[in-house]
Enzyme design. Sequence first.
Site, short mmCIF file in Angstrom:
data_model
loop_
_atom_site.label_atom_id
_atom_site.label_comp_id
_atom_site.label_asym_id
_atom_site.label_seq_id
_atom_site.Cartn_x
_atom_site.Cartn_y
_atom_site.Cartn_z
N SER A 1 0.85 -1.20 0.00
CA SER A 1 0.00 0.00 0.00
C SER A 1 0.88 1.24 0.00
CB SER A 1 -0.89 0.02 1.24
OG SER A 1 -1.56 1.26 1.37
N TYR B 1 -3.27 -0.63 10.35
CA TYR B 1 -3.20 -0.97 8.92
C TYR B 1 -1.86 -0.54 8.33
CZ TYR B 1 -4.37 -0.92 3.93
OH TYR B 1 -4.36 -1.12 2.57
#
Length: 679
Positions: free
Chosen positions: A556, A569
Amino acid sequence: MTSSPEARALLERSNRLGSDPRNTNYAGGNTSAKGVATDPVTGAETELLWVKGSGGDLGTLTEQGLAVLRLDRLRAMTDVYPGVEREDEMVAAFDYCLHGKGGAAPSIDTAMHGLVDAPHVDHLHPDSGIALACAADGEKLTAECFGDTVAWVPWRRPGFQLGLDIAAIKEANPRAIGCVLGGHGITAWGATSEECERNSLHIIRTAEAFLEAHGKADPFGPVLDGYQPLPDDQRQARAAALAPLLRAIASADRPQVGHFCDAPEVLDFLSRAEHPRLAALGTSCPDHFLRTKVRPLVLDLPAAAPLDEAAARLKVLHEEYREEYAAYYRRHAAADSPAMRGADPAVVLIPGVGMFSYGKDKQTARVAGEFYVNAVNVMRGAEAVSSYRPIEESEKFRIEYWELEEAKLRRMPAPRPLAARIALVTGAGSGIGKATARRLAAEGACVVVADLDGANAEAVAKDLGGPDKAVAVTVDVTSEEQIKSAFDAAVLAFGGVDLVVNNAGISISKPLLETTARDWDLQHDIMARGSFLVSREAARVMIGQELGGDIVYIASKNAVFAGPNNIAYSATKADQAHQVRLLAAELGEHGIRVNGVNPDGVVRGSGIFAAGWGARRAATYGIEESELGAFYAQRTILKREVLPEHVANAVFALTGGDLTHTTGLHIPVDAGVAAAFLR
């Protein structure tokens, strides 16, 4: 190509015959019909032949799979036939007999159908017929079975002369409804389509009954001690453990896809005393050994031999197989023979476990296995009433390295970039994983669709084309046992794994003070720990295969970009990003490349966003959830929304063959987020 009553009846007959494996094997045999049609140029009545074309399958034959030829021109070829030594030249002349546009290329058996004086002809490869055709005293047995209603045709390679032979035998045997072709199959004929089909089935079923009534009970001999089938769970576990090594064996010359079969007839054959002798004789019917090679590789150890002992013995047998195959090629190759195509086995037999077969794709591998099952049935029938005697090795070579077969191979389209590669994608039931699975399949890969939601995984696998293209596995990536089971399923379905995409994940969006230890652990268990476990199992398989491989992490932008309310996250994405670097450094010596993709803001189609992440991120930014995709787009340099397909494109770019010297790389797919630029 205009439809005709004859063509329609032929297709219906072909589909019925081809749908029953007792009648013929996949893509084996051909059928034909003769009739009269109006010549569109002259308006005169013209006799035509409709015949299954090259490469088609009777069970799924359509009108476009038929070749349509003018009978007057086809039969006139007998006047210019130069003899058996030059009969291959006749095949090119078939093209000058074609009637109209479209349709399939005429096959080598076209002459048989055109020259035999019957309105309808079937040429099939039933196990029962080939058992008689490959028996040592096949001519005598054929007479015992059928009397004068079925004639015997000695072995001759398919071609123009075989068509002349059958035509002459039919003329000389007016009571005959067909013939058994030595070492090959059967041919039947009839005045109507119905009569021809009835005659074909009569020959097949009568041969079956004859073998059953006159055959001995144990044609393969007694069961060998220690060679009995292992229990189901042990058999599957041993097959999965051996699969990577066996794929390495089958892929020494070029990568192959595998298929595993533990059908009862295979296991019984491998448990019997005569299986080494019979396997060494090889298959006989041309359709069989074109796909299975002249003989399989057979492990000569009991079923329960230690795994390391079996592996070591297989490596020795492989070297011997390659040497023997090269010697076979040298014995029979002429100056104008095609180059040797490879010396690895297409079929490997493991007593107590089953059969592994290999090919350029899953269908080819599966069909090779099906053909060897046909060969086992043929051997059983021949040994039951006589002894199995396949055609001479020199004749097998003439078929295997036939220039006409070589020309057929040259006409095949170039393989797609990921052909013969096997991919496993986690989290592939939706979003990025689904788009990635779809792109990899479109580029030629076999795909294992892995997801916690089994129903979603099944739906994606079905959408990708079913078991010859994709299979589904249900897996929780936090479970070592489930990951091991998923890879076992992959290697049993396709032979191995070459490309793994770590995509499974969730996202918990909370401020630091609201993030619980459970949130942190769950986030890390699924993505950091899960991708580690998946990569570890992938590496075990890939190292065993000795074919290199690719591991791709869907990380990500958050792996390098610090944003609010995202501690769990983003921290786990940073963990994944460093796993890429660590594994790239460690696995490179095995030819395994490890790379990553850093997406941002993939809203549409995303399972994570649909599960609440989108609502929480929208609340963080003070916008409506429906505006989130556009919001992310506007904060990028390119002002473009990122979709799952864009991430899939990056995965393909990393694995499709152009970046062969790239490892340890992260590709941003974020439409340009300057704060996430890699440094």
